[in-house]
Enzyme design. Structure first.
Site, PDB file in Angstrom:
ATOM      1  N   HIS A 305      25.435  78.147  50.828  1.00 26.79           N
ATOM      2  CA  HIS A 305      26.551  77.586  51.601  1.00 26.79           C
ATOM      3  C   HIS A 305      27.658  77.172  50.633  1.00 26.79           C
ATOM      4  CE1 HIS A 305      28.755  75.132  54.515  1.00 26.79           C
ATOM      5  NE2 HIS A 305      28.069  75.779  55.440  1.00 26.79           N
ATOM      6  N   ASP A 362      22.016  79.112  59.890  1.00 21.85           N
ATOM      7  CA  ASP A 362      21.709  80.436  60.457  1.00 21.85           C
ATOM      8  C   ASP A 362      20.304  80.923  60.159  1.00 21.85           C
ATOM      9  OD1 ASP A 362      25.042  81.096  59.582  1.00 21.85           O
ATOM     10  OD2 ASP A 362      24.267  80.927  61.622  1.00 21.85           O
TER      11      ASP A 362
HETATM   12  C1  SDX Z   1      28.052  79.642  57.977  1.00 24.67           C
HETATM   13  O1  SDX Z   1      31.725  77.155  55.838  1.00 24.67           O
HETATM   14  C2  SDX Z   1      30.954  76.779  56.785  1.00 24.67           C
HETATM   15  O2  SDX Z   1      30.857  75.589  57.099  1.00 24.67           O
HETATM   16  C3  SDX Z   1      30.192  77.887  57.473  1.00 24.67           C
HETATM   17  C4  SDX Z   1      29.151  77.449  58.502  1.00 24.67           C
HETATM   18  C5  SDX Z   1      29.796  76.786  59.706  1.00 24.67           C
HETATM   19  O3  SDX Z   1      29.084  76.023  60.397  1.00 24.67           O
HETATM   20  O4  SDX Z   1      30.981  77.119  60.005  1.00 24.67           O
HETATM   21  O5  SDX Z   1      28.230  76.553  57.899  1.00 24.67           O
HETATM   22  C6  SDX Z   1      28.377  78.651  59.045  1.00 24.67           C
HETATM   23  O6  SDX Z   1      28.814  80.546  57.771  1.00 24.67           O
HETATM   24  C7  SDX Z   1      26.817  79.415  57.113  1.00 24.67           C
HETATM   25  C8  SDX Z   1      26.678  80.479  55.980  1.00 24.67           C
HETATM   26  C9  SDX Z   1      26.119  81.749  56.614  1.00 24.67           C
HETATM   27  N1  SDX Z   1      26.125  82.868  55.639  1.00 24.67           N
HETATM   28  C10 SDX Z   1      24.995  83.333  55.066  1.00 24.67           C
HETATM   29  O7  SDX Z   1      23.882  82.824  55.231  1.00 24.67           O
HETATM   30  C11 SDX Z   1      25.201  84.591  54.222  1.00 24.67           C
HETATM   31  C12 SDX Z   1      24.423  84.453  52.903  1.00 24.67           C
HETATM   32  N2  SDX Z   1      25.071  83.412  52.111  1.00 24.67           N
HETATM   33  C13 SDX Z   1      26.082  83.820  51.171  1.00 24.67           C
HETATM   34  O8  SDX Z   1      26.764  84.984  51.394  1.00 24.67           O
HETATM   35  C14 SDX Z   1      26.835  82.663  50.537  1.00 24.67           C
HETATM   36  O9  SDX Z   1      25.899  81.722  50.216  1.00 24.67           O
HETATM   37  C15 SDX Z   1      27.966  82.031  51.329  1.00 24.67           C
HETATM   38  C16 SDX Z   1      28.960  83.035  51.778  1.00 24.67           C
HETATM   39  C17 SDX Z   1      27.423  81.291  52.517  1.00 24.67           C
HETATM   40  C18 SDX Z   1      28.639  81.026  50.403  1.00 24.67           C
HETATM   41  O10 SDX Z   1      29.197  81.771  49.380  1.00 24.67           O
HETATM   42  P1  SDX Z   1      30.072  81.060  48.215  1.00 24.67           P
HETATM   43  O11 SDX Z   1      30.230  79.627  48.444  1.00 24.67           O
HETATM   44  O12 SDX Z   1      31.313  81.869  48.035  1.00 24.67           O
HETATM   45  O13 SDX Z   1      29.137  81.163  47.002  1.00 24.67           O
HETATM   46  P2  SDX Z   1      29.060  82.394  46.047  1.00 24.67           P
HETATM   47  O14 SDX Z   1      29.080  83.677  46.824  1.00 24.67           O
HETATM   48  O15 SDX Z   1      30.065  82.198  44.969  1.00 24.67           O
HETATM   49  O16 SDX Z   1      27.576  82.232  45.466  1.00 24.67           O
HETATM   50  C19 SDX Z   1      27.337  81.412  44.345  1.00 24.67           C
HETATM   51  C20 SDX Z   1      26.233  82.140  43.597  1.00 24.67           C
HETATM   52  C21 SDX Z   1      26.558  83.609  43.347  1.00 24.67           C
HETATM   53  O17 SDX Z   1      25.853  83.985  42.155  1.00 24.67           O
HETATM   54  P3  SDX Z   1      26.726  84.064  40.764  1.00 24.67           P
HETATM   55  O18 SDX Z   1      27.877  85.042  41.034  1.00 24.67           O
HETATM   56  O19 SDX Z   1      27.193  82.671  40.494  1.00 24.67           O
HETATM   57  O20 SDX Z   1      25.720  84.583  39.747  1.00 24.67           O
HETATM   58  O21 SDX Z   1      25.024  82.141  44.399  1.00 24.67           O
HETATM   59  C22 SDX Z   1      24.700  83.487  44.740  1.00 24.67           C
HETATM   60  C23 SDX Z   1      25.921  84.349  44.501  1.00 24.67           C
HETATM   61  O22 SDX Z   1      25.522  85.665  44.132  1.00 24.67           O
HETATM   62  N3  SDX Z   1      24.321  83.465  46.161  1.00 24.67           N
HETATM   63  C24 SDX Z   1      23.274  84.090  46.695  1.00 24.67           C
HETATM   64  C25 SDX Z   1      23.311  83.754  48.067  1.00 24.67           C
HETATM   65  N4  SDX Z   1      24.351  82.974  48.319  1.00 24.67           N
HETATM   66  C26 SDX Z   1      24.988  82.790  47.150  1.00 24.67           C
HETATM   67  N5  SDX Z   1      22.330  84.878  46.153  1.00 24.67           N
HETATM   68  C27 SDX Z   1      21.396  85.355  46.998  1.00 24.67           C
HETATM   69  N6  SDX Z   1      21.329  85.089  48.338  1.00 24.67           N
HETATM   70  C28 SDX Z   1      22.283  84.291  48.899  1.00 24.67           C
HETATM   71  N7  SDX Z   1      22.231  84.021  50.201  1.00 24.67           N
END
Ligand code: SDX
Length: 427
Positions: A305, A362
C-alpha cells in the site's frame, strides 16, 4: 502555522510557511515557490504531496490507523451501518436517530433509475465487464438529472450526492442481472440500503427473496470498509475532474474509471484470480519468488500500500468477516486457507518485511464476496458502489474549499528544443 521551511536555490534563500493539521505530518506551503524561484517541485505519483486540506479521513500508515471524521474504522465496522457512515462523512457528525431515519428515507426514495436508462444497458454485450457498464451508465446520469448539476447550488449538490449514493446499488445490481441474462428488479423501499441491493442482485421476479441477515450485515460492513480513504487515486481523480466545474455525475464516472485499475480497486478481482491460480498452498513459494523477482512483473495482488506500512486495519476486519460469513453460510473455501497461508509465509519473508508489504483491503474481500455469490467481475463494481459515498463527500468538500482552483500540474520537460520544420522531400 508552526514555523518556516528554509530553501536555497542558485545561491538565493527562500522561506515557505509550514502548516500543521490537527494530527499527522505538517505540510510546507509551496504555492509561491514557482513564482519566486522559477523552479517546479518534482513528485511523480505524489508520494510527498498534499493536494488539499480535508476533514474527512485520516490515515496513519505506520500505525495502521484509519479514522472517518475522527471515528476508528474498527469501531464503525463493529457498531455503525453504511448509511450512518455515509451521513457521518457527508455531514461531519454521527446522526441522531431521527437524523439517521430521515437520511435513510431520503436515500431510499432516490433508488429508482429513470426508466429509459434500462435501455442503455441493452447497448452493451452481455459479457461486458460490469465496470465498463458502471462508467457508461453513471456518466449518462448527467443526461437525465439536469436539475442537480449546478455545482454552485448547495441544494442541487446535495440532491446529486443523494441520487448517486442511492442509485449506485441499483446500477450495480442491473449490471450483474444484465450479465446473467436475468430481468432487472426494481428497488423495494421496505428493505435496508444493503438488503435492497442484495435482493436486486440475487432475487428473481418468479419468487420472493429473503434477505439473509448475516449476509446483509457482512455486506454492509464491507461497504463501510470501502467508503472513503483520504486522497487515493480515484478520489484524487474525482477532485481533479470536479476542479474544472464538471457535473457530479461526470466526476464520479471519472472516479469509477480510475478505480478499475488493478493497482487500485481492481486489485480485489485480481487478488482472488491470483489465489485461484496459486490453487494449493504447495504452490505458494513459486509465486512468492515471482513477486520478489525484479524481472517478473508479477506482484502479490492485495498486498502492499502507498500509505500503510503496517497491517491495513480494513484487512483485519475483512479476515474476521470471512469467518463469520463462512459460518453463517456453512461454507468452506480452500482459497481462504491458501490466502491465510500466503499471508503467513509473506509476513515472515525478509523481502515483504523489509519493504513493509502487508495485506490490504483487497486481499480477503474477494473470498467473502465469492462466498456470498458474486462473480469476480463484480468485485470492483462493489468497491465503486461503496466508495461513491467517499467520492461525493470529498467532491462536496472540494467545491466548498476557498483554496480550491482548477488542478493543473506542470512537468519537467525532457523533449526536443525548438527546431526547423523540414518538408517531407528533404527529411
Ligand atoms: C487500494 O491509495 C489508497 O488508499 C488505495 C486503497 C483505497 O482504499 O482507496 O487503499 C485501495 O488500491 C489498495 C491497493 C490495492 N492494490 C494492490 O493490492 C496491487 C498490489 N500492490 C502494489 O501494486 C503496490 O503495493 C501499490 C500500488 C498498492 C502501492 O505501490 P507504491 O506505493 O507505488 O509502492 P511501490 O510500487 O513503489 O513498491 C515499493 C516496493 C517496490 O520494490 P522496489 O522497486 O523498491 O524494489 O515494494 C514492491 C515494489 O516492487 N512491491 C511489491 C508489491 N507492492 C509493492 N512487490 C510484490 N508484491 C506487491 N504487491
Amino acid at each position: 502555522m508552526t514555523d518556516n521551511a528554509n530553501f536555497s536555490l542558485s545561491g538565493k534563500d527562500f522561506q515557505y510557511p509550514v502548516l500543521s493539521g490537527t494530527v499527522g505530518p505538517d505540510v510546507v506551503d509551496i504555492r509561491k515557490l514557482y513564482g519566486q524561484t522559477g523552479a517546479f517541485t518534482y513528485d511523480p505519483g505524489f508520494t510527498s504531496t498534499a493536494s488539499c486540506q480535508s476533514k474527512l479521513t485520516y490515515i496513519d500508515g505506520d500505525e495502521g490507523v484509519l479514522l472517518h471524521r475522527g471515528y476508528a474504522i474498527g469501531d464503525l465496522a463493529e457498531h455503525s451501518s453504511f448509511m450512518e457512515v455515509a451521513y457521518l462523512l457527508l455531514n461531519g457528525e454521527l446522526p441522531s436517530a431521527d437524523e439517521l431515519s430521515g437520511f435513510e428515507n431520503t436515500i431510499t426514495r432516490h433508488t429508482m433509475l429513470h426508466e429509459q436508462l434500462a435501455t442503455f444497458y441493452r447497448g452493451f454485450r452481455r459479457d461486458a465487464h460490469p465496470m465498463a457498464i458502471m462508467c457508461g451508465v453513471v456518466g449518462a446520469l448527467s443526461a437525465f438529472y439536469h436539475d442537480s448539476t449546478d455545482i454552485h447550488d448547495a441544494r442541487q449538490r446535495m440532491i446529486a450526492s443523494h441520487r448517486l449514493i442511492a442509485k449506485m446499488p441499483t446500477i450495480a445490481a442491473m449490471a450483474y442481472k444484465y450479465s446473467v441474462g436475468q430481468p432487472f428488479l426494481y428497488p423495494d423501499n421496505s428493505l435496508s440500503y444493503t438488503g435492497n441491493f442484495l435482493r436486486m442482485t440475487f432475487g428473481v421476479p418468479a419468487e420472493p427473496y429473503e434477505v439473509n441477515p448475516a449476509v446483509e450485515k457482512a455486506m454492509d460492513r464491507i461497504f463501510i470498509l470501502h467508503a472513503d480513504h483520504e486522497q487515493n487515486a480515484s478520489t484524487s481523480t474525482v477532485r481533479l475532474a470536479g476542479s474544472s466545474g464538471a457535473n457530479p455525475f461526470a466526476c464520479i464516472a471519472a472516479g469509477i474509471a480510475c478505480l478499475w485499475g488493478p493497482a487500485h480497486g481492481g486489485a480485489n478481482e485480481a487478488a482472488l484470480n491470483m489465489l485461484h491460480e496459486i490453487g494449493t498452498p504447495e504452490k505458494i513459494p513459486e509465486y512468492i519468488a515471482r513477486a520478489k523477482d525484479k524481472n517478473d512483473p508479477f506482484r502479490l495482488m492485495g498486498f502492499g500500500h502507498r500509505v500503510y506500512k503496517n497491517y491495513d486495519p480494513r484487512a483485519t476486519v475483512m479476515q474476521k468477516t470471512v469467518r463469520e460469513v463462512f459460518e453463517a453460510l456453512n461454507v468452506q473455501d480452500p482459497v481462504f486457507e491458501t490466502a491465510l497461508r500466503l499471508e503467513e509465509i509473506a509476513l515472515n519473508d525478509e523481502y515483504f518485511v523489509e519493504k513493509k508489504l502487508f495485506p490490504n483491503v483487497d486481499f480477503y474481500s474477494g473470498v467473502i464476496l465469492s462466498a456470498i455469490g458474486f462473480p469476480t467481475s463484480m468485485f470492483t463494481a462493489l468497491f465503486a458502489l461503496a466508495r461513491t459515498v467517499g467520492w461525493v463527500a470529498q467532491w462536496n468538500e472540494m467545491i466548498t474549499d476557498p483554496d480550491q482552483k482548477i488542478g493543473r500540474p506542470r512537468q519537467l520537460y525532457t523533449g526536443p528544443t525548438q527546431r526547423e520544420y523540414l518538408p517531407v522531400g528533404s527529411r
